[in-house]
Design an enzyme around this catalytic site. Sequence first.
Site, PDB file in Angstrom:
ATOM      1  CB  CYS A  79       0.830   5.604  -7.952  1.00  0.00           C
ATOM      2  SG  CYS A  79       0.236   3.960  -7.573  1.00  0.00           S
ATOM      3  CB  CYS A 127       2.610   3.254  -5.492  1.00  0.00           C
ATOM      4  SG  CYS A 127       1.947   2.991  -7.106  1.00  0.00           S
ATOM      5  CG  ASP A 128       3.995   6.539  -3.738  1.00  0.00           C
ATOM      6  OD1 ASP A 128       4.720   5.551  -3.524  1.00  0.00           O
ATOM      7  OD2 ASP A 128       4.056   7.206  -4.784  1.00  0.00           O
TER       8      ASP A 128
END
Length: 318
Positions: A139, A142-143
């Site tokens: 992701c 997200c990261d």
Amino acid sequence: MSTNIEHIECLIVGSGPAGYTAAIYAARADMKPVMYAGMQPGGQLTITTDVENYPGYPDGIMGPEMMELFRKQAERFGTDIRYGMITSVDFSGKAPFKLIADETHEIHAETVIIATGASAKWLGIPSEEKLNGRGVSACAVCDGFFFKGKDVAIVGAGDTACEEASYLAKICSKVYMIVRRNEFRASKAMQNRVLATPNIEVLFDSETDEILGETKVEGARIKNRKTGEMRHIDISGFFVAIGHQPNTGIFKDYLTMDETGYLITVPGTSKTNVEGVFACGDAQDKVYRQAVTAAGSGCMAALDAERYLAAKGDASTN
Ligand code: NDP
């Protein structure tokens, strides 16, 4: 196992756009829906940035915010949303169906709406597993932040990979895009965006031989599939964007699915092979997989469930 068996008219499993839409319709039809929202309520949209193709949001909306609005709307009409998992099901007999929530709580449901969605696929090489969460991620949204100003790689050639590569290119200094064939799968618009981004280097005909690093990602060995030549790249982050697997494992003994696990519904409806069990969203859709199509199919599932209950009620009073 608790001894209190709970009787429910409509149980919704999963909480993406399909599940929430089913909940809105089921609650407004007075079916008193109970939703098991899973461990990551909101589904895949909670790991997306801008959603620009959902009608009604002319300026776009962030995926997590959109799911929060869906949740509020489902709750407004009385959906009982629970943050837990349905861990096993028994669809062998007729309704009510027996389901177990969080391994302890027994539920008997007159109708079940499956909206469990799909999860990211992985390459399956040992170094990917070893370094997962230590620079390996599925992701970017997200990261990606953790790799600000650093070099990263992303595997995949679909719309997701292109979207995530473009996103990473804004944060990171360089993005290697590892594409296994000599062409993309993504739409032309997405491809063009990638190819026009100066800090994305596309490595065609390439596969990941190994992700390098002991405790965190430090590089990757990339193999050219045509020439066999190996290339070492220095990277701090390694992103995988190669598609998704439907989350339907717990239903496999009862429901008809295709070879990859997508639930099969009667065309034009949300009906599965078990009367009283309905499926919607990405768990049964490998073709469109959009938030808006998932929401539409959630509506269908609630209407199908309502009509099934009404027909059953009519039959029992005749
Ligand atoms: P896709 O299935 O479309 O693409 C998966 C990609 O990963 C393919 O390019 C495939 O390669 C590659 N791949 C699969 N397995 C491997 C492997 N083991 N090693 C290397 N590469 C691999 O998945 P997406 O998640 O990209 O998209 C899913 C759906 O969602 C699509 O319909 C897409 O259009 C849609 N979508 C739409 C968006 C938008 O409109 N904004 C954004 C994101 C997704 P190959 O091509 O060789 O098979």
